[in-house]
Design a protein around this motif. Structure first.
Motif, PDB file in Angstrom:
ATOM      1  N   ASP A  65      39.344  80.575  38.128  1.00 30.88           N
ATOM      2  CA  ASP A  65      38.255  81.347  37.524  1.00 30.88           C
ATOM      3  C   ASP A  65      38.453  82.844  37.695  1.00 30.88           C
ATOM      4  O   ASP A  65      37.641  83.627  37.222  1.00 30.88           O
ATOM      5  N   ARG A  66      39.527  83.247  38.403  1.00 33.22           N
ATOM      6  CA  ARG A  66      39.833  84.678  38.543  1.00 33.22           C
ATOM      7  C   ARG A  66      41.003  85.101  37.666  1.00 33.22           C
ATOM      8  O   ARG A  66      41.485  86.220  37.770  1.00 33.22           O
ATOM      9  N   VAL A  67      41.472  84.195  36.819  1.00 37.91           N
ATOM     10  CA  VAL A  67      42.589  84.529  35.946  1.00 37.91           C
ATOM     11  C   VAL A  67      42.167  85.623  34.972  1.00 37.91           C
ATOM     12  O   VAL A  67      41.121  85.525  34.334  1.00 37.91           O
ATOM     13  N   GLN A  68      42.982  86.664  34.872  1.00 35.64           N
ATOM     14  CA  GLN A  68      42.681  87.789  33.996  1.00 35.64           C
ATOM     15  C   GLN A  68      43.477  87.738  32.698  1.00 35.64           C
ATOM     16  O   GLN A  68      42.935  87.977  31.620  1.00 35.64           O
ATOM     17  N   ALA A  69      44.754  87.452  32.787  1.00 39.80           N
ATOM     18  CA  ALA A  69      45.600  87.419  31.598  1.00 39.80           C
ATOM     19  C   ALA A  69      46.808  86.551  31.893  1.00 39.80           C
ATOM     20  O   ALA A  69      47.238  86.437  33.043  1.00 39.80           O
ATOM     21  N   ILE A  70      47.343  85.945  30.848  1.00 39.81           N
ATOM     22  CA  ILE A  70      48.493  85.058  30.980  1.00 39.81           C
ATOM     23  C   ILE A  70      49.554  85.485  29.975  1.00 39.81           C
ATOM     24  O   ILE A  70      49.261  85.704  28.803  1.00 39.81           O
ATOM     25  N   ASP A  71      50.799  85.589  30.454  1.00 42.16           N
ATOM     26  CA  ASP A  71      51.921  85.990  29.609  1.00 42.16           C
ATOM     27  C   ASP A  71      52.992  84.911  29.628  1.00 42.16           C
ATOM     28  O   ASP A  71      53.228  84.269  30.663  1.00 42.16           O
ATOM     29  N   ILE A  72      53.641  84.731  28.485  1.00 45.60           N
ATOM     30  CA  ILE A  72      54.858  83.916  28.402  1.00 45.60           C
ATOM     31  C   ILE A  72      55.999  84.851  28.042  1.00 45.60           C
ATOM     32  O   ILE A  72      55.986  85.481  26.983  1.00 45.60           O
ATOM     33  N   VAL A  73      56.981  84.967  28.936  1.00 49.01           N
ATOM     34  CA  VAL A  73      58.073  85.921  28.778  1.00 49.01           C
ATOM     35  C   VAL A  73      59.372  85.143  28.601  1.00 49.01           C
ATOM     36  O   VAL A  73      59.643  84.187  29.341  1.00 49.01           O
ATOM     37  N   GLN A  74      60.161  85.567  27.626  1.00 48.79           N
ATOM     38  CA  GLN A  74      61.452  84.942  27.362  1.00 48.79           C
ATOM     39  C   GLN A  74      62.547  86.006  27.326  1.00 48.79           C
ATOM     40  O   GLN A  74      62.774  86.630  26.283  1.00 48.79           O
ATOM     41  N   PRO A  75      63.235  86.244  28.448  1.00 49.09           N
ATOM     42  CA  PRO A  75      64.433  87.081  28.378  1.00 49.09           C
ATOM     43  C   PRO A  75      65.479  86.425  27.468  1.00 49.09           C
ATOM     44  O   PRO A  75      65.394  85.240  27.141  1.00 49.09           O
TER      45      PRO A  75
END
Length: 499
Positions: free
Chosen positions: A95-105
């Protein structure tokens, strides 16, 4: 994690080892000489043994790191256990999650892998980084975490079932030609051009050609900055979904970023002088949990809401961040904030009497301190946000939702005291946006301090960021026509109505 994860993470170290032990052999091969020098031929077995042992230990270290890395999503937490000799457990509340990223080098894209990292409130850096997962698994896990963070309970009959990825509606895409044009008309290009002109003039006057040498490092730095901006901003797309604003961008290293509703703390719309030719703007934000992310190249891309866009696109993105503009005439108010200048009143005009579009501007007595910008600097407040504008040539408009104001401070130096002026600094989470009202009258500054404190207190009581999707439903329904329209007038009519 995926078995290829240690090699995707450690390829740089492996390449460095290969370069260290094989550099001399490679150079002799290019020169047509023997692969092994006679002086080291007798020690070759020991060198190969030492190098092979070091390589095996390095590979074993990466494999053990992969083997002892486990993650779990359960009981309202996401936990990551790492370490072979020195164990570590990191956990974050969902419930404290602010943002989620999926990164692909680039190398991860070749293997079909992705890194999942998400921010947690009060975390200066990513609280959890899962590298690397298969792309489908990363997307499913992101959807599950966002669903849990939003309070969606799993099916009691199938508690382990992954949540379905929320649907999305495309809002806008930045064309590559526009991105290239914005880089060529950027501030860096103007400075390099001025430096080149100065070098030519100085070389002609002094007959000293060494001035051209100073342009070499500047040119190299400019090329690197161009490439970084182009690589990060290429194929920039924005979409809206029930779990937040989705941003995708990147040429070699791609990134899919999700900003849950209510996490944007402050927003800045800026326009360099040369961008006025085409009516382009840039939008940057402070996001809770990103900390000082805006201080490096990767962080600046993560805090960019729109790298370069037209006025209708700016209004569209504003409608996502601020669905309720808090004013009956948002088109006039935001247009005055973006490019308005206060009209000159009569000679007897006093402090606070210079205004346009509801903006209260710097008093006339401050003209010696800001001869060009005193009519431009100003503020206004709607029912939902405080708007601060500044800059005659480099125009800026800062928008701070009332409930995101954390603290405020009145500040002034000796010159400000001499002219009866004061600055008001608003404090939000760290990021590229620093909300600050400059050169306001003392009476206006004190009144704004008290009024903004009251507005922030009232806004936090009635905050309804969890109903973000309900507020943007009209825009979601019309996305298919608005996002692809080429009619600026039609887009501008729709955009301000929502933002």
């Amino acid at each position: 994690m995926h078995p290829a994860s240690p090699f995707v993470r450690g390829w740089v170290a492996l390449a460095a080892i290969g370069f260290f032990f094989g550099r001399d052999t490679f150079e002799r091969m290019l020169q047509g000489g023997p692969l092994i020098d006679e002086q080291v031929a007798g020690r070759a077995p020991w060198l190969l043994l030492g190098g092979g042992t070091f390589l095996l230990l390095t590979v074993a270290g990466y494999i053990l790191s992969w083997y002892f890395t486990r993650y779990q999503v359960a009981e309202g937490y996401v936990r990551v256990n790492t370490g072979f000799l020195f164990k570590q457990q990191r956990q974050a509340r969902l419930d404290r999650v602010q943002a989620i990223d999926i990164v692909q080098p680039l190398l991860a894209r070749i293997f079909g892998l992705a890194e999942l990292k998400f921010e947690v409130a009060d975390a200066g850096e990513s609280a959890v980084r899962l590298a690397y997962l298969p792309m489908d698994q990363a997307r499913q896990l992101r959807a599950t975490i966002l669903a849990r963070a939003a309070g969606v309970e799993p099916d009691p009959a199938r508690p382990e079932e992954a949540a379905a990825e929320a649907p999305e509606n495309a809002v806008l895409t930045v064309p590559p030609p526009r991105l290239v044009g914005s880089l060529l008309l950027s501030e860096q290009s103007a400075f390099i051009l001025l430096g080149a002109v100065a070098s030519v003039v100085l070389s002609a006057v002094t007959e000293n050609r060494s001035f051209y040498l100073y342009l070499i490092p500047a040119g190299l730095g400019l090329v690197a900055a161009y490439w970084n901006s182009f690589n990060k901003g290429y194929n920039f797309t924005a979409a809206i979904s029930p779990d937040g604003i989705r941003l995708r961008y990147g040429l070699l290293d791609t990134q899919a970023q999700t900003l849950p509703p209510g996490r944007i703390q402050a927003l800045r719309i800026s326009q360099p002088p040369l961008w006025r030719i085409f009516g382009w703007y840039r939008m940057q934000v402070n996001v809770a949990g990103y900390g000082t992310a805006g201080s490096n190249g990767e962080g600046s891309s993560r805090t960019t809401l729109l790298p370069v866009g037209t006025l209708p696109e700016v209004f569209t993105m504003l409608s996502l961040v601020l669905p309720d503009p808090g004013t009956a005439d948002p088109a006039r108010v935001f247009a005055a904030g973006l490019h308005g200048i206060a009209p000159v009143s009569g000679a007897g005009g006093g402090p606070g009497e210079e205004s346009d579009g509801g903006f209260v501007t710097t008093p006339r007595r401050a003209r010696p301190l800001a001869p060009l910008g005193w009519r431009r600097n100003g503020f206004t407040a709607t029912d939902t946000a405080l708007l601060i504008r500044s800059g005659r040539w480099w125009r800026q408009l800062v928008v701070v939702p009332h409930q995101r104001t954390q603290s405020m401070a009145l500040q002034r130096g000796p010159l400000a005291r001499r002219f009866g002026l004061v600055d008001l600094a608003l404090h939000t989470t760290s990021g590229p946006v620093s909300p600050r009202l400059i050169q306001a009258g003392i009476a206006e500054g004190k009144a704004l301090l008290d009024a903004q404190a009251a507005r922030a207190r009232a806004a936090r009581k009635r905050q309804t960021s969890e109903h973000w999707l309900e507020q943007v439903k009209p825009l979601v329904a019309g996305t298919g026509h608005e996002a692809g329209t080429d009619d600026p007038e039609a887009s501008s009519k729709e955009g301000p109505q929502h933002g």
